[in-house]
Design an enzyme around this catalytic site. Structure first.
Site, PDB file in Angstrom:
ATOM      1  N   HIS A   1      52.200  33.571  44.305  1.00 51.92           N
ATOM      2  CA  HIS A   1      52.099  33.040  42.936  1.00 51.92           C
ATOM      3  C   HIS A   1      50.680  32.544  42.616  1.00 51.92           C
ATOM      4  CE1 HIS A   1      56.532  32.830  42.811  1.00 51.92           C
ATOM      5  NE2 HIS A   1      56.494  32.164  43.960  1.00 51.92           N
TER       6      HIS A   1
HETATM    7  C1  BDR Z   1      55.232  27.783  42.158  1.00 51.32           C
HETATM    8  O1  BDR Z   1      56.023  26.777  42.786  1.00 51.32           O
HETATM    9  C2  BDR Z   1      55.548  26.509  44.084  1.00 51.32           C
HETATM   10  O2  BDR Z   1      56.601  26.542  44.972  1.00 51.32           O
HETATM   11  C3  BDR Z   1      54.469  27.514  44.381  1.00 51.32           C
HETATM   12  O3  BDR Z   1      53.425  26.904  45.107  1.00 51.32           O
HETATM   13  C4  BDR Z   1      53.994  27.970  43.019  1.00 51.32           C
HETATM   14  O4  BDR Z   1      52.969  27.139  42.530  1.00 51.32           O
HETATM   15  C5  BDR Z   1      56.068  29.019  41.981  1.00 51.32           C
HETATM   16  O5  BDR Z   1      57.178  28.735  41.190  1.00 51.32           O
END
Ligand code: BDR
Ligand code: CA
Length: 313
Positions: free
Chosen positions: A243
């Protein structure tokens, strides 16, 4: 062209860690002025520690790291150990950091940095809940116009949610903060799940990290190994979605991403859809656009860039 000055606001998190490493490996395009930790994936004490572990992994011990808000604006903190493990950075065995946190609050660092640099020259890169950024905007409204751009990971439209059926984690944890940021008038670029769920660490991509045969390459391979267990089971996907590195990749290669400049509102009232990013993708309202909401990534190009840059560390 001079590198873009950025502040990384983060809750590491394995994918946050990779996003930070990508930025630190790219000094021609990115100058990291500082890293501000926020509570999110794990509590603040751990995110502030993990941010320093990552700087030390990259041998960038000169980067100032500040601790920020330890809870959302007006809610209890929700964490994600079920995804990231107990430490937030489970996977590789990395030493405890030697570099200290810098004294002072992350929010004050954000405010001061925006005030001392020429207006329009500092970009904010939030990779976690938006609590630090919203608090800075509320405390010092004069800084909003000084922000060059906010490039953040959060939200979803077609992919809808990952922490609830309707909401993405970063926005869900602090929807009121997200509302402040999205309504601030700052120029915003959003990397939602619609994009990040296409940035999957397949086995081949994981092996490419490992084949770098460096401290960083091994650590990133082990982090993504850990992270992917959860996602494979949940989504049946090929690997873990990276992400947060979409944010730092965008600063280097914006051409890898495409999206729409649209209106995005945050749900803060309904318990059922709390934290939903109500994105007017089809432009059915006349509400003015407030965000560049990305929809696609060239995943091959993204992983080629990431692997090439990690090799430099
Ligand atoms: C986001 O949530 C976190 O778990 C990850 O680091 C990312 O920023 C994805 O939904
Ligand atoms: Ca994150």
């Amino acid at each position: 062209m001079a590198p873009r000055k950025i502040i990384i606001d983060t809750d590491p998190g394995q994918d946050d860690a990779v996003a930070i490493l990508l930025a630190l490996a790219s000094p021609e395009e990115i100058e990291v002025l500082g890293i501000t930790a926020v509570a999110g994936n794990v509590p603040l004490e751990l995110t502030a520690k993990n941010a320093r572990i990552v700087c030390e992994l990259a041998d960038h011990t000169h980067i100032p790291v500040y601790a920020g808000c330890d809870r959302p604006l007006n809610r209890e903190l929700v964490t994600a150990e079920h995804v990231h493990g107990k430490t937030g950075l489970d996977g590789p065995v990395l030493p405890d950091p030697q570099m200290p946190l810098v004294d002072g609050h992350a929010v004050d660092f954000i405010i001061e940095t925006l005030r001392v640099h020429e207006s329009g020259t500092v970009t904010l890169c939030p990779l976690g809940p938006l609590t630090n950024i919203a608090t800075a905007f509320q405390k010092a409204p004069d800084i909003v116009d000084r922000v060059q751009e906010i490039v953040l990971m959060g939200g979803a439209y077609f992919e809808v949610g990952n922490i609830t059926p309707a909401a993405e984690f970063n926005i869900y944890v602090d929807p009121e903060a997200a509302e402040v940021v999205f309504n601030s008038g700052a120029h915003i670029v959003v990397m939602p799940l619609d994009v990040t769920h296409d940035a999957l660490v397949t086995q081949q991509r994981n092996e490419a990290f490992r084949a770098l045969n460096s401290k960083v390459g091994h650590a990133v391979a082990e982090m993504t190994d850990f992270f992917e267990r959860f996602d494979k089971e949940k989504y049946g996907s090929e690997g873990a979605p990276l992400h947060d590195p979409c944010v730092t990749a965008y600063l280097i290669r914006p051409d890898l991403f495409s999206g729409r400049h649209i209106n995005v509102q945050i749900e803060t009232q309904s318990e059922l859809t709390m934290g939903m990013t109500v994105a007017d993708w089809w432009r059915v309202t006349k509400h003015p656009p407030n965000a560049m909401f990305m929809g696609e990534v060239d995943a091959e190009g993204f992983f080629a860039l990431l692997t090439e840059r990690l090799a430099r560390l």
